[in-house]
Design a protein around this motif. Structure first.
Motif, PDB file in Angstrom:
ATOM      1  N   ALA A   1      40.737  36.582  40.110  1.00  0.00           N
ATOM      2  CA  ALA A   1      41.636  37.587  40.666  1.00  0.00           C
ATOM      3  C   ALA A   1      40.977  38.311  41.836  1.00  0.00           C
ATOM      4  O   ALA A   1      41.616  38.590  42.859  1.00  0.00           O
ATOM      5  CB  ALA A   1      42.030  38.585  39.573  1.00  0.00           C
TER       6      ALA A   1
ATOM      7  N   SER B   1      48.970  39.604  37.301  1.00  0.00           N
ATOM      8  CA  SER B   1      49.765  38.711  38.142  1.00  0.00           C
ATOM      9  C   SER B   1      49.215  37.290  38.090  1.00  0.00           C
ATOM     10  O   SER B   1      49.980  36.316  37.995  1.00  0.00           O
ATOM     11  CB  SER B   1      49.758  39.223  39.581  1.00  0.00           C
ATOM     12  OG  SER B   1      50.385  38.299  40.445  1.00  0.00           O
ATOM     13  N   LEU B   2      47.884  37.169  38.121  1.00  0.00           N
ATOM     14  CA  LEU B   2      47.258  35.850  38.064  1.00  0.00           C
ATOM     15  C   LEU B   2      47.535  35.178  36.733  1.00  0.00           C
ATOM     16  O   LEU B   2      47.882  33.992  36.670  1.00  0.00           O
ATOM     17  CB  LEU B   2      45.753  35.991  38.304  1.00  0.00           C
ATOM     18  CG  LEU B   2      44.929  34.711  38.254  1.00  0.00           C
ATOM     19  CD1 LEU B   2      45.437  33.684  39.255  1.00  0.00           C
ATOM     20  CD2 LEU B   2      43.454  35.026  38.518  1.00  0.00           C
TER      21      LEU B   2
ATOM     22  N   TYR C   1      46.276  29.178  42.765  1.00  0.00           N
ATOM     23  CA  TYR C   1      45.737  30.067  41.731  1.00  0.00           C
ATOM     24  C   TYR C   1      45.056  29.266  40.625  1.00  0.00           C
ATOM     25  O   TYR C   1      43.968  29.627  40.156  1.00  0.00           O
ATOM     26  CB  TYR C   1      46.853  30.932  41.141  1.00  0.00           C
ATOM     27  CG  TYR C   1      47.303  32.080  42.021  1.00  0.00           C
ATOM     28  CD1 TYR C   1      46.906  32.167  43.354  1.00  0.00           C
ATOM     29  CD2 TYR C   1      48.147  33.078  41.530  1.00  0.00           C
ATOM     30  CE1 TYR C   1      47.322  33.213  44.166  1.00  0.00           C
ATOM     31  CE2 TYR C   1      48.562  34.135  42.332  1.00  0.00           C
ATOM     32  CZ  TYR C   1      48.149  34.193  43.646  1.00  0.00           C
ATOM     33  OH  TYR C   1      48.564  35.236  44.440  1.00  0.00           O
TER      34      TYR C   1
ATOM     35  N   THR D   1      51.061  33.883  36.529  1.00  0.00           N
ATOM     36  CA  THR D   1      51.264  32.693  37.357  1.00  0.00           C
ATOM     37  C   THR D   1      50.736  31.450  36.654  1.00  0.00           C
ATOM     38  O   THR D   1      51.394  30.397  36.650  1.00  0.00           O
ATOM     39  CB  THR D   1      50.555  32.854  38.717  1.00  0.00           C
ATOM     40  OG1 THR D   1      51.092  34.000  39.384  1.00  0.00           O
ATOM     41  CG2 THR D   1      50.758  31.626  39.585  1.00  0.00           C
TER      42      THR D   1
ATOM     43  N   LEU E   1      40.974  35.966  44.816  1.00  0.00           N
ATOM     44  CA  LEU E   1      42.307  35.762  45.389  1.00  0.00           C
ATOM     45  C   LEU E   1      42.956  37.061  45.867  1.00  0.00           C
ATOM     46  O   LEU E   1      44.040  37.033  46.444  1.00  0.00           O
ATOM     47  CB  LEU E   1      43.214  35.106  44.336  1.00  0.00           C
ATOM     48  CG  LEU E   1      42.837  33.672  43.945  1.00  0.00           C
ATOM     49  CD1 LEU E   1      43.557  33.271  42.667  1.00  0.00           C
ATOM     50  CD2 LEU E   1      43.158  32.708  45.067  1.00  0.00           C
ATOM     51  N   HIS E   2      42.310  38.190  45.560  1.00  0.00           N
ATOM     52  CA  HIS E   2      42.828  39.512  45.949  1.00  0.00           C
ATOM     53  C   HIS E   2      44.196  39.782  45.304  1.00  0.00           C
ATOM     54  O   HIS E   2      45.135  40.237  45.969  1.00  0.00           O
ATOM     55  CB  HIS E   2      42.922  39.636  47.478  1.00  0.00           C
ATOM     56  CG  HIS E   2      41.639  39.363  48.183  1.00  0.00           C
ATOM     57  ND1 HIS E   2      40.546  40.212  48.113  1.00  0.00           N
ATOM     58  CD2 HIS E   2      41.249  38.312  48.963  1.00  0.00           C
ATOM     59  CE1 HIS E   2      39.547  39.701  48.830  1.00  0.00           C
ATOM     60  NE2 HIS E   2      39.953  38.555  49.351  1.00  0.00           N
ATOM     61  N   VAL E   3      44.297  39.464  44.009  1.00  0.00           N
ATOM     62  CA  VAL E   3      45.512  39.760  43.244  1.00  0.00           C
ATOM     63  C   VAL E   3      45.101  40.444  41.948  1.00  0.00           C
ATOM     64  O   VAL E   3      43.924  40.471  41.572  1.00  0.00           O
ATOM     65  CB  VAL E   3      46.311  38.475  42.928  1.00  0.00           C
ATOM     66  CG1 VAL E   3      46.770  37.803  44.213  1.00  0.00           C
ATOM     67  CG2 VAL E   3      45.479  37.498  42.080  1.00  0.00           C
ATOM     68  N   THR E   4      46.076  41.007  41.232  1.00  0.00           N
ATOM     69  CA  THR E   4      45.774  41.642  39.955  1.00  0.00           C
ATOM     70  C   THR E   4      45.590  40.579  38.878  1.00  0.00           C
ATOM     71  O   THR E   4      46.132  39.471  38.977  1.00  0.00           O
ATOM     72  CB  THR E   4      46.900  42.596  39.533  1.00  0.00           C
ATOM     73  OG1 THR E   4      48.099  41.828  39.319  1.00  0.00           O
ATOM     74  CG2 THR E   4      47.143  43.649  40.606  1.00  0.00           C
ATOM     75  N   GLN E   5      44.829  40.918  37.841  1.00  0.00           N
ATOM     76  CA  GLN E   5      44.614  39.980  36.740  1.00  0.00           C
ATOM     77  C   GLN E   5      45.917  39.633  36.054  1.00  0.00           C
ATOM     78  O   GLN E   5      46.149  38.473  35.674  1.00  0.00           O
ATOM     79  CB  GLN E   5      43.632  40.574  35.732  1.00  0.00           C
ATOM     80  CG  GLN E   5      42.219  40.721  36.262  1.00  0.00           C
ATOM     81  CD  GLN E   5      41.255  41.208  35.194  1.00  0.00           C
ATOM     82  OE1 GLN E   5      41.245  40.678  34.070  1.00  0.00           O
ATOM     83  NE2 GLN E   5      40.467  42.216  35.513  1.00  0.00           N
TER      84      GLN E   5
END
Length: 291
Positions: free
Chosen positions: A22, A31-32, A8, A35, A25-29
């Motif tokens: 995001a 969550s990113l 990430y 991390t 990476l196909h994730v929510t902002q």
């Protein structure tokens, strides 16, 4: 510290934009962001300078990025090595080139020898090509001029003289050789700046007192001959690309060594698959037989 944090972080560091990272990476902002925040807490220092929603990699982040990329590269190399040793036929060879005139013959021979191996080729400007090589996103580069670097292995495979291509009806068409400064008033077609051969030729022309006047600049070197034949302009063409065409005459340049060096590049720290080793042998053997 987790591998996911490094993955990430590298993506955010390269893009310097959380929303784009995001999406990539196909994730929510949220969550990113969490991390990255946990990674900074683990390290005990911020890796980005933040202004509102904008962020920029700071000095500490730049230092950590180099090491994180190296660590992820080693892990990826381990994965590739295991995959190659257990399923060599499933390998795809990633190639980047700045010079493509010899590539069809090379790929034809490679496919004859390893028909089960797939390959993917990108035509790129020099800077972009080297970036992908250093990131481990391509296996080999075929380029001109050669690129030197502590992390790059560079093998010169060909010395390729550059000639002038003119239409058959051009006023210079009956010449067999010409001095470079005689071309100062001509109209040229060529590839864009950033391609090694273009930059090299322009620099040599400057040494004799002129800047080539380009009336057409593209990103497809293979099209230059067709444009010359259509009498759009004249072009500097590497000898390896000067195929016989009825509507073109090729003129040798006198008084200056206008030769390009073609090099095969690979990353010193990157695992070279069995297919990659064979490709390298095919390239070297091809140029040995044609020099």
């Amino acid at each position: 510290m987790e591998l996911l944090q490094l993955q990430y972080f590298i993506t955010v560091a390269r893009l310097e934009h959380v929303t784009e990272a995001a999406r990539t990476l196909h994730v929510t902002q949220s969550s990113l962001s969490k991390t990255i925040q946990r990674l900074e807490e683990d390290l005990g220092a911020p890796l980005f300078d933040r202004t509102g929603r904008n962020l920029r990699l700071n000095e500490l982040g730049t230092r950590f990025l180099r090491r994180a990329e190296r660590a992820m590269l080693e892990i990826e190399q381990g994965r590739l090595e295991i995959k190659d040793l257990t399923s060599p036929e499933n390998r795809t060879l990633e190639l980047a080139v700045t010079t493509a005139s010899t590539l069809p013959a090379i790929l034809r021979e490679f496919r004859k020898q390893l028909p089960e191996i797939q390959f993917h080729v990108q035509m790129l400007a020099t800077e972009e090509m080297v970036t992908l090589l250093r990131r481990g996103e391509v296996d080999f580069c075929l380029c001109s001029p050669p690129i030197q670097g502590e992390d790059i292995e560079c093998q010169i495979v060909c010395i390729d003289p550059i000639v002038v291509a003119v239409p058959a009806g051009h006023h210079l068409a009956n010449r067999t050789s010409i001095a470079l400064d005689e071309l100062k008033d001509e109209w040229f077609i060529g590839v864009k700046k950033g391609y090694g051969t273009r930059d090299f030729v322009d620099e040599v022309c400057r040494t004799v007192g002129f800047e080539p006047h380009y009336i057409f600049e593209g990103d497809e070197p293979a099209r230059l001959s067709a444009l010359v034949e259509a009498e759009i302009g004249i072009a500097f063409i590497p000898s390896t690309a000067s195929h016989s065409r009825e509507g073109i005459r090729y003129i040798t340049i006198e008084g200056h060594r206008l030769d390009r060096e073609i090099a095969l590049l690979w990353h010193k720290s990157r695992y070279i698959s069995q297919a990659g080793q064979r490709f390298r042998e095919v390239v070297v053997d091809y140029f040995k037989s044609h020099n």
